[in-house]
Design a protein around this motif. Structure first.
Motif, PDB file in Angstrom:
ATOM      1  N   ARG A 334      43.046   4.870 -37.399  1.00 27.09           N
ATOM      2  CA  ARG A 334      43.123   3.633 -36.601  1.00 27.09           C
ATOM      3  C   ARG A 334      42.273   2.517 -37.205  1.00 27.09           C
ATOM      4  N   TYR A 335      41.071   2.904 -37.681  1.00 24.37           N
ATOM      5  CA  TYR A 335      40.145   1.918 -38.282  1.00 24.37           C
ATOM      6  C   TYR A 335      39.712   2.469 -39.635  1.00 24.37           C
ATOM      7  N   PRO A 336      40.408   2.121 -40.711  1.00 28.41           N
ATOM      8  CA  PRO A 336      40.072   2.668 -42.024  1.00 28.41           C
ATOM      9  C   PRO A 336      38.623   2.388 -42.442  1.00 28.41           C
ATOM     10  N   SER A 337      38.063   1.264 -42.009  1.00 27.31           N
ATOM     11  CA  SER A 337      36.681   0.927 -42.383  1.00 27.31           C
ATOM     12  C   SER A 337      36.046   0.101 -41.257  1.00 27.31           C
ATOM     13  N   ASN A 338      34.775  -0.190 -41.474  1.00 23.03           N
ATOM     14  CA  ASN A 338      34.059  -1.021 -40.490  1.00 23.03           C
ATOM     15  C   ASN A 338      34.637  -2.436 -40.398  1.00 23.03           C
ATOM     16  N   TRP A 339      35.324  -2.879 -41.418  1.00 22.66           N
ATOM     17  CA  TRP A 339      35.965  -4.198 -41.350  1.00 22.66           C
ATOM     18  C   TRP A 339      37.001  -4.235 -40.228  1.00 22.66           C
ATOM     19  N   GLU A 340      37.866  -3.225 -40.223  1.00 19.48           N
ATOM     20  CA  GLU A 340      38.901  -3.198 -39.194  1.00 19.48           C
ATOM     21  C   GLU A 340      38.310  -3.029 -37.793  1.00 19.48           C
ATOM     22  N   LEU A 341      37.266  -2.195 -37.695  1.00 19.24           N
ATOM     23  CA  LEU A 341      36.660  -1.968 -36.385  1.00 19.24           C
ATOM     24  C   LEU A 341      36.004  -3.243 -35.854  1.00 19.24           C
ATOM     25  N   SER A 342      35.215  -3.907 -36.690  1.00 20.97           N
ATOM     26  CA  SER A 342      34.521  -5.124 -36.232  1.00 20.97           C
ATOM     27  C   SER A 342      35.515  -6.227 -35.887  1.00 20.97           C
ATOM     28  N   ALA A 343      36.589  -6.364 -36.682  1.00 21.55           N
ATOM     29  CA  ALA A 343      37.590  -7.387 -36.398  1.00 21.55           C
ATOM     30  C   ALA A 343      38.354  -7.060 -35.121  1.00 21.55           C
ATOM     31  N   ALA A 344      38.668  -5.774 -34.905  1.00 18.74           N
ATOM     32  CA  ALA A 344      39.398  -5.366 -33.706  1.00 18.74           C
ATOM     33  C   ALA A 344      38.561  -5.608 -32.454  1.00 18.74           C
ATOM     34  N   ARG A 345      37.257  -5.356 -32.541  1.00 17.00           N
ATOM     35  CA  ARG A 345      36.394  -5.602 -31.394  1.00 17.00           C
ATOM     36  C   ARG A 345      36.337  -7.099 -31.065  1.00 17.00           C
TER      37      ARG A 345
END
Length: 409
Positions: A334-345
């Motif tokens: 779902r979140y390949p890296s912290n980039w995707e997680l931070s942007a999704a949040r």
């Protein structure tokens, strides 16, 4: 007897001529005194105009340089007018002295004439009628002299009043000159301070190397330029009220966020360029390792939306930040890296804010992963501090500029 009669006639003619000359002399003196009074009134009027101009100059601090030049010109005119008044007063004093001498000479002549008339009284019985006429003329001359003396006293009183007024005018002119010098000194100090600030800004600009700091400096300069072109319709009172509402809203939000997070760190701060930064710790908004916002997180964002009502014209930038640990294998699909997680949040927070009534065109979402940590990560507590959402409220001047650039693109 014929010689004595001729002498009496000559004496009478001389007295008449002296009286006529005195009349013309005093008429001329009255005319000059009227001119002197007009000059004094003009000097007083100029002094009053200067006082009014000085009062307006104090109220227009922004235009102090131009007003100082005008005051200096008016001061020069007042000084020239005072100099002319001094000359006219000196001339009047000289005329009064001449008048005193003429009166003394006339009195001496009258006294001599009286003595001569008395000495010849026994021998000039036939000229008795002429002597009586001469006595009447002498009485008339004395009456005129008395009136002239009274006029002289009034003139001296007027001159004294004019001298006193001139002294007050000079004192006011001196005060005006002092205030003008003070205004020049303050203007020079302001220029020196501006030069020093510019030099300091140049030094700071040379020391800043990171892209983030250069971007912040450009944003500050842009906000300053936009603030200088602020519409004249927005008054100082409105700005102060607006700033007070913003401070009150942020203070309330700080208290509420402290209660939710149980942390005593500063969660609401304001940058030098006017940007407001609101830090939302991860645990009061998101589940661990997820961009889903549960009920507690929605309540937190509702509190934020309430505070944002005091910033109706600000651009809202929601920025997600993570710690430096990699995403667990379970969540990598779902979140390949912290980039995707931070942007999704950040995007999830923007959607909730939009639901609460914040206009979508005012908001933007960005993810920075672990590139902008608050503290160095050494344990679980420091990693928890770096996991956060930051909401940046850019001033309306920068907001207008950003929208203008976005439209042009």
């Amino acid at each position: 007897m014929a010689r004595q009669g001729w002498f009496s006639i000559t004496l009478i003619i001389l007295l008449v001529l002296a009286a006529i000359a005195s009349v013309y002399f005093y008429r001329s003196l009255y005319s000059e005194m009227a001119q002197l009074e007009n000059a004094r009134e003009e000097a007083l009027s100029d002094a009053e105009d200067l006082q009014q101009e000085l009062s307006r100059a104090r109220q227009r601090l922004a235009q102090r340089s131009t007003s100082a030049d005008r005051l200096e010109a008016r001061l020069n005119e007042a000084q020239q007018s005072l100099a002319r008044s001094d000359n006219e007063l000196e001339a009047s004093r000289s005329q009064i002295e001449d008048l005193k001498e003429r009166i003394a000479d006339l009195e001496a002549d009258l006294s001599a004439s009286q003595k001569q008339a008395s000495a010849r009284g026994d021998r000039l019985e036939q000229g008795q009628a002429r002597i009586e006429a001469l006595d009447e003329e002498l009485a008339l001359s004395k009456s005129r002299i008395t009136k002239l003396l009274a006029s002289r006293e009034k003139l001296e009183s007027s001159l004294a009043a004019a001298t006193e007024e001139q002294t007050r005018t000079r004192a006011q002119a001196d005060e005006l000159a002092d205030e003008l010098e003070t205004a020049r000194t303050e203007r020079q100090q302001a220029r020196e301070q501006l030069a020093q600030r510019k030099a300091a800004l140049e030094e700071v600009a040379e020391e800043r190397q990171s892209v983030a700091e250069q971007y912040r400096e450009a944003r500050e300069q842009l906000a300053l330029q936009q603030a200088q072109r602020r519409s004249a319709s927005e008054t100082i009172e409105e700005l102060e009220a607006r700033l007070q509402r913003e401070r009150s809203a942020m203070d309330n939000l700080q208290t509420q966020l402290e209660d939710l997070s149980n942390e005593k760190q500063t969660l609401v701060s304001r940058l030098e360029d006017g940007t407001t930064v609101i830090k939302l710790p991860e645990r009061i908004v998101f589940d661990s390792g997820s961009a889903r916002i549960g009920k507690p997180g929605r309540e937190t964002l509702k509190l934020l939306a309430t505070a944002l009502e005091s910033f109706p014209d600000h651009l809202i930038s929601v920025q997600g930040h993570s710690d430096s640990r990699p995403i667990s294998p379970i969540l990598q699909d779902r979140y390949p890296s912290n980039w995707e997680l931070s942007a999704a949040r950040a995007a999830s927070a923007v959607r909730v804010l939009e639901i609460t009534g914040i206009a979508r065109e005012r908001m933007q979402a960005a993810g920075y992963a672990d590139t902008r940590p608050l503290v160095e990560e050494t344990d679980a507590a420091t990693r928890r501090m770096n996991r956060r959402i930051e909401v940046l409220l850019y001033p309306d001047q920068f907001n207008v500029k950003v929208h203008s650039e976005m439209t042009s693109e």
